[in-house]
Design an enzyme around this catalytic site. Structure first.
Site, mmCIF file in Angstrom:
data_model
loop_
_atom_site.group_PDB
_atom_site.id
_atom_site.type_symbol
_atom_site.label_atom_id
_atom_site.label_comp_id
_atom_site.label_asym_id
_atom_site.label_seq_id
_atom_site.Cartn_x
_atom_site.Cartn_y
_atom_site.Cartn_z
ATOM 1 N N HIS A 321 19.037 -56.467 8.852
ATOM 2 C CA HIS A 321 20.375 -55.937 8.559
ATOM 3 C C HIS A 321 20.618 -57.354 9.609
ATOM 4 C CE1 HIS A 321 19.929 -52.758 6.994
ATOM 5 N NE2 HIS A 321 21.390 -52.404 6.596
ATOM 6 N N GLY A 322 19.965 -57.617 10.616
ATOM 7 C CA GLY A 322 20.107 -58.498 11.613
ATOM 8 C C GLY A 322 18.924 -59.308 12.456
#
Lengths: 477, 400
Positions: A321-322
């Site tokens: 997600h990041g």
């Protein structure tokens, strides 16, 4: 480019691309997809579109070779490795290199220069999609795609290129070369697209404004009410934003004859964290399950390995997600909860009344978003990360000494209707209502749906137009 | 042939096509506006990828702005294209009004920083930078110290929020302008503080603030004039010594622009003429590039455009110099924001010369523009909003 931009809705894409798509003969339709996809992608990413083309080209070639040397395991294996190294290499370089360097510099006082590469739009999606093709081909789950245009069209298929769902080749292998759009498919595609647009523009953007305000405050002064409203606002924002985007993608896919996999299934109704993840970003969960969890041995190698496998998958899910530690913590938080549910918690959750298992799940999900969003992702120092997280969570439980302040009351009054919409929209209530109406109500009622739907579309356009409306009180000021 | 049947699906497809094609075709073919009156700004121009100056020398391909096309983030061609498209979207103001109406229906009390209660639009005063305001006030004080012979007065005027605060929700987190003004006045020693607030409060049920604009009306300005006259040592003209001329009844001001809420009735603009005759004036507006002269304090051409408030002594420019036929030889320096524009016509009868300075447009020492020592008195006119949003008065401390 995002679907909720005016350029997409009223210029290049909906009108022009769809008209051309419908008008050209069947054999040219994939070329239209290919070209429009490349333009769509380059619109937001004019240089790194070549990263995507490179990835596509290598996977296509690898696929052809794997299929050709069906009886040469070594060659097949090399092709698979080349594809994996290339895709993960792209992802690693663009997404994780800067993060790793920053972390090392931060921890050890090194001064490795950070190349500061930008993150090409959708790279986490298209590399995963493209990789799934070579892996599935290697596993002999799918047939090879010999037509380069069809293969590139699969990757550049613009509805899903930027933010999913993660469409695996397997999902659309029959449709890529032979599909048609029926009247009912087109109509349901339109409905789905508008539902998604409304979720994104009318709900997510509006409720997101509240989180933006709360996020700007000093966490150590938040009242409990403000802290809860803020993080609830973000929880709803990310759900309506992301699932709205998936709805728009699925709708656009339908308009062009594709049936993409579903990505969300009312996750906030879940009664355990394991269930939540079977309902939230489903295509990502399935991807990790098929390509990481099961190859690692899944749950077939004893309890200890199962626990380790779960934690690996969830740490990866988090960091997907990041590129930041808080995302990895976020994933691991879920991993630990899922392990606990496997070991004993799941049995308890089944026994207690539904309301309490729902409450347990929802509160933990909301708290997880403090880890996800309440931390500055540039921070590499765990002490600071945890202190930010616990300051916020502390505020939620009254650590700052105030329960409800004016800010909380004001936010509640101003956002109560949108919160109500969020709550209703998170449940399958409207869907069930729609099905009942469809079944029981007189036929003419169904003509009201398109009218309602057009209202949502027009309202969405109004809100998009408003975001560019900037009154200035004075000239040259 | 299959019989045509009108299904809900067909209706859905038809409506969708109608909306998409309708908006895209009408936006593309309809003539474009150059500027937006409501927003007070120029609208985006079409982002051209061709550098026309290069077209003759370098040919078509040489003239393409490649950098513009491959720029990734803001200011890219693609970004500008979206801006262009949304700036010129068909019926743009109607969309905005519709969205604001929907927001209001959803319970939003504040649109773009503006509350609307009982047909009155009110700008929310929610925060200010303490350090910046302190710096501004310190600059005012040091300015007064540099010119000890010139008596100076400071008018920090409230906005409509202070007058109508009881109509606004108590939990809205708004600051008290009264407390803010008192706090500021406590930092002034060499400058006389003018208690405009209590003069206005006494008349708060009268039409002293525009409903759709952030300024005070001429009547509001009259009461402010009374408070100023008292502080500067003369008797103001009574309200009955004026003839009121109504020059516009369809004024929709800056707060309307922010909300586009047309439920609130348009405002009326009045000019207050001295019954025994307005002084003859020569008004010179200097905006840095050009100088314009007028024979009146009222620039009536502004009554034909949206920005009607500017008909009071013209729009905001750095320097406005007013010479009157009043023969007392007294001169007044007004360091102001736009609130002064409707106030100055009342002061005109008391001075031979009034010079208005807008520090927002002045970036070097004031002495480069005027000789401060020439003036007998100085008056600061600032409203709470502009005073806190822009700390332009800091620049008074500049000596170069």
């Amino acid at each position: 480019m995002v679907f909720s931009s005016l350029t997409f809705l009223f210029f290049f894409f909906l009108p022009v691309t769809l008209l051309i798509y419908y008008l050209v003969p069947k054999r040219f339709k994939n070329i239209v997809i290919l070209i429009s996809g490349l333009i769509f992608y380059s619109w937001g990413e004019p240089i790194y579109v070549f990263a995507m083309i490179l990835s596509t080209f290598i996977d296509y070639t690898a696929g052809r070779i794997i299929a050709k040397y069906d009886d040469k395991p070594k060659i097949r294996f090399i092709c698979l490795i080349v594809s994996l190294v290339m895709n993960l290499g792209l992802l690693g370089t663009f997404k994780y290199l800067g993060f790793i360097i920053n972390s090392l510099n931060g921890w050890f006082g090194w001064t490795i220069p950070n190349p500061g590469l930008p993150l090409p739009i959708g790279i986490s999606f298209f590399t995963f999609q493209s990789m799934s093709y070579t892996i599935d081909l290697y596993r002999r789950n799918i047939k090879v795609q010999k037509n380069a245009v069809s293969f590139i069209a699969f990757v550049t298929l613009f509805p899903q290129i930027v933010a999913g769902p993660i469409v695996r080749y397997e999902d659309i292998q029959n449709e890529i070369d032979d599909r048609k759009v029926t009247e009912s498919m087109l109509a349901s595609g339109i409905s789905r697209f508008i539902v998604g647009l409304g979720k994104k523009v009318l709900i997510a953007n509006n409720i997101g404004a509240l989180w933006t305000q709360v996020k700007a405050l000093d966490y150590s002064t938040l009242s409990a009410g403000t802290a809860w409203l803020g993080i609830l606002a973000f929880t709803f924002q990310i759900y309506f934003d992301f699932s709205g985007y998936s709805d728009m993608a699925i709708g656009l896919g339908k308009m062009m004859g594709f049936n993409f996999p579903e990505n969300f299934n009312y996750p906030f109704q879940s009664k355990s964290i394991s269930e939540f993840w079977r309902r939230w970003h489903m295509t990502l969960g399935n991807w990790f399950k098929s390509y990481v969890y099961i190859p690692l041995g899944g749950n077939r190698k004893g309890k200890v390995r199962t626990v380790i496998n779960i934690l690996i998958v969830w740490a990866l899910t988090g960091v997907w997600h990041g590129a930041a530690w808080n995302f990895m913590l976020w994933g691991t938080f879920f991993g630990i909860l899922i392990v606990l549910e496997r070991l004993f918690l799941g049995k308890i959750l089944e026994k207690i009344p539904d309301f309490f298992s729902w409450l347990y799940t929802f509160v933990l999900v909301v708290i997880s978003f403090v880890i996800f969003e309440g931390v500055d992702p540039r921070i590499t120092d765990f002490g600071t990360i945890f202190s930010q997280i616990f300051t916020y969570i502390g505020a939620m439980f009254g650590a700052n000494g105030t329960g409800i302040d004016n800010f909380a009351i004001n936010s509640f009054v101003n956002y109560s209707v949108i919160f109500a919409l969020c709550i209703v929209g998170s449940t399958d209530l409207l869907k069930r209502l729609y099905e009942t109406v469809k079944e029981k109500a007189p036929k003419w009622v169904m003509y009201g749906m398109p009218v309602l739907q057009s209202g949502v579309m027009l309202a969405s356009v109004a809100f998009i137009a408003t975001s560019s409306y900037n009154p200035f009180l004075y000239f040259n000021f | 042939m299959k019989k045509f049947s009108f299904t809900p699906e067909k209706l859905s497809i038809g409506l969708f096509a109608f909306i998409v094609l309708g908006i895209s075709i009408s936006t593309t073919v309809l003539p474009k506006k150059e500027s937006s009156e409501n927003e007070n700004r120029d609208l985006a121009e079409f982002p051209s990828l061709i550098d026309e100056r290069k077209l003759e020398t370098d040919g078509f391909f040489g003239a393409i702005k490649w950098n513009y096309l491959v720029e990734r983030e803001e200011n890219s061609f693609m970004d500008d294209f979206e801006t262009y498209f949304s700036d010129h979207l068909v019926g743009r103001d109607l969309w905005v009004e519709a969205a604001n109406t929907l927001s209001r229906l959803s319970g939003k009390q504040e649109i773009n920083g503006v509350y609307t209660v009982d047909n009155q639009m009110i700008q929310a005063f929610r925060e200010y930078n303490k350090e910046e305001t302190a710096k501004s006030l310190a600059a005012v004080e040091s300015f007064a110290e540099r010119f000890p012979d010139i008596p100076m007065s400071f008018m920090l005027s409230p906005t409509s929020q202070e007058m109508y605060k009881e109509k606004l929700p108590s939990y809205a987190g708004l600051l008290s302008e009264k407390e803010f003004i008192e706090e500021c006045y406590s930092q002034l020693e060499k400058v006389t503080a003018i208690d405009t607030l209590s003069y206005l409060s006494e008349h708060k049920n009268e039409y002293i603030y525009y409903r759709t604009d952030h300024h005070w009306t001429s009547l509001g300005a009259y009461y402010a004039y009374c408070s100023a006259a008292k502080a500067m040592g003369y008797t103001p003209y009574g309200i009955n010594s004026f003839n009121v001329e109504t020059v516009s009844t369809d004024f929709r001001g800056t707060l309307y622009s922010k909300t586009l809420d047309s439920r609130v009735p348009a405002d009326t603009i009045d000019y207050y003429h001295f019954a025994d005759g307005d002084p003859a004036v020569k008004m010179t507006c200097i905006d840095g590039t050009k100088t314009t002269e007028y024979d009146s304090l009222y620039v009536r051409e502004f009554l034909n455009v949206k920005d009607k408030y500017s008909s009071f002594t013209g729009s905001n420019v750095p320097i406005v110099d007013i010479k009157t036929d009043v023969e007392n030889g007294k001169s007044l320096l007004v360091i102001k924001d736009s609130y002064a524009h409707s106030l100055v016509p009342f002061l005109a009868k008391h001075y031979s010369r009034i010079t208005m300075i807008d520090m927002r447009y002045i970036n070097t020492s004031l002495n480069n523009f005027i000789n401060v020592s020439d003036y007998d008195q100085a008056l600061f006119v600032q409203n709470v909003m502009t005073f806190t949003e822009d700390s332009a008065l800091k620049k008074l401390a500049l000596t170069k």
